[in-house]
Write an enzyme that holds these catalytic residues in place. Structure first.
Site, short mmCIF file in Angstrom:
data_model
loop_
_atom_site.label_atom_id
_atom_site.label_comp_id
_atom_site.label_asym_id
_atom_site.label_seq_id
_atom_site.Cartn_x
_atom_site.Cartn_y
_atom_site.Cartn_z
N ASP A 1 5.13 -12.83 -1.69
CA ASP A 1 4.89 -11.59 -0.97
C ASP A 1 3.48 -11.06 -1.20
O ASP A 1 2.68 -11.66 -1.94
CB ASP A 1 5.96 -10.57 -1.41
CG ASP A 1 6.46 -9.70 -0.26
OD1 ASP A 1 5.69 -9.49 0.69
OD2 ASP A 1 7.62 -9.23 -0.32
N ASP B 1 8.59 -6.15 8.33
CA ASP B 1 9.99 -6.55 8.18
C ASP B 1 10.83 -6.32 9.43
O ASP B 1 10.76 -5.27 10.07
CB ASP B 1 10.63 -5.79 7.01
CG ASP B 1 10.03 -6.23 5.68
OD1 ASP B 1 9.13 -7.09 5.69
OD2 ASP B 1 10.46 -5.70 4.64
#
Ligand code: GLA
Length: 402
Positions: free
Chosen positions: A156, A211
């Protein structure tokens, strides 16, 4: 300048360029993995931080008993929150309450089911949930993952400060290569630094957006990446140009079967992800799937479109506003006939009449009905597509190019 001096300078320059050439080649990603888009399950969309060894084991069990494994799903990926700190030697520590048997035992369990194991970390100092990131510990973490038997790393981009994205991801690429284990490398920097332009040299897949949310069309909410928003982003950026075997655009883990999407929306979402040659990471609770959702996720003819060995990503072929046609080139048949997949997409709230010119000689099969429709004398296939739904076809023997 004497000719000896000139000669030495020339030799020096030559060896320098050979060195640069070889060192840059050694740095390109060449792990031979993910030649078709990876398939599996990831904990984040449904469980957020509520992960544990019990949950992961149950998910591995469900992956096999539901038939997902036979359909090609293989990676069980724990997302954020499995890690709590580092010991005095800097070794990353799993949460002892949630993973009391340790990671190695859990990975062994997943492997014993014939599945592969994925883990999550972050290129910055901390993960998005504030757990320890890998910044400064890249080689140590990669060695640890390899020792546990990890097969996949999602990496990430939270808490990255002023870090350079390419460099930050390349360090972990090199660390994974040095670990000596085959580990698929999944770049998750949300498209902020156009990873499609450099991702191929660094990872096997790269996220292209923020997301995903379990909604069809999140109109009016700029932060919301619904299915339609992600689809639009992919076509606006012409991302199909950047995908191929070993390196894929990642429109995020799927929301198929999650609350927020109707059955037809889940079906359309799945079809479109297959069309985009997307990594097929399920994000639902595999233990409690209704049969209709299992049917969607395991439709082998639709999965085959995603996994087609040519590795071409589909693209928007026609745009009529409420309706769109998407097309994906497939590997030719053994006797050299062209094959194409098409999606007739109805984005609107009403049923829509749609047609596709398929030429009179081409043979059409409906991949959701699993039914041959044959040829069409006038070369035109016509149908009505229900709201928020798709018709998905495989057409063999086309000759037109555009
Ligand atoms: C980011 C990623 C998500 C998930 C969370 C975990 O938001 O984009 O996919 O991994 O972090 O904290």
């Amino acid at each position: 300048m004497s000719s000896i001096k000139k000669y030495s300078i020339l030799c020096l320059l030559l060896s320098l360029s050979v060195f640069i050439l070889f060192s840059s080649q050694a740095k390109a990603l060449d792990n031979g993995l993910a030649l078709t888009p990876p398939m599996g399950w990831n904990s984040w969309n449904t469980f957020r931080c509520d992960v544990s060894e019990v949950l992961i084991k149950e998910m591995a069990d469900a992956m096999t008993t539901t038939g997902l494994k036979s359909a090609g799903y293989e990676y069980i990926v724990i997302d954020d929150c499995w890690q709590v700190g580092r010991d005095e030697n800097g070794n990353i520590l799993p949460d002892p309450d949630r993973f009391p048997s340790g990671m190695k035992a859990l990975v062994d369990y997943v492997h014993s089911k014939g599945l592969k194991f994925g883990i999550y970390s972050d290129a910055g100092r901390k993960t998005c949930q504030g757990r320890p990131g890998s910044r400064g510990y890249e080689f140590q973490d990669a060695r640890q993952y390899a020792a546990w038997g990890v097969d996949y790393l999602k990496y990430d981009w939270c808490y990255h400060g002023q870090q350079d994205p390419y460099e930050s991801y390349a360090i972990m690429r090199d660390a994974l290569a040095a670990s000596g284990r085959d580990i698929v490398f999944s770049i998750c920097e949300w498209g902020s630094n156009e990873p499609w332009k450099w991702g191929k040299d660094v990872g096997n897949l790269w996220r292209i957006s923020g997301d995903i949310r379990p909604c069809w069309d999140c109109t009016g909410d700029r932060a919301c990446n619904g299915i339609m928003q992600i689809l639009d982003l992919v076509s606006e950026l012409d991302l199909f140009n950047y995908a191929g075997p070993g390196h894929w655009n990642d429109p995020d883990m799927m929301e198929v079967g999650n609350p927020g999407l109707s059955l037809s929306e889940s079906k359309a979402h799945f079809s479109l992800w297959c069309m985009m040659a997307a990594p097929l990471m399920t994000g639902n609770d595999l233990r409690y799937m209704p049969p209709e959702i299992i049917e969607i996720l395991t439709n082998n003819e639709v999965v085959a479109i995603d996994q087609d060995p040519l590795g071409a990503q589909g693209y928007k072929f026609r745009d009529f506003g409420d309706t769109e046609i998407w097309r994906k080139w497939l590997q030719k048949t053994k006797d050299g006939k062209r094959q194409d997949a098409f999606i007739l997409l109805n984005r609107s709230d009403e049923p829509q009449e749609m047609s596709l010119y398929v030429e009179p000689q081409a043979f059409v099969r409906d991949l959701w009905k699993k039914k041959d429709l044959g040829t069409f004398k006038n070369g035109v296939y016509k149908t009505t597509v229900p709201p928020h739904d798709v018709v998905m076809l495989k057409v063999t023997g086309l000759t037109f190019k555009n």
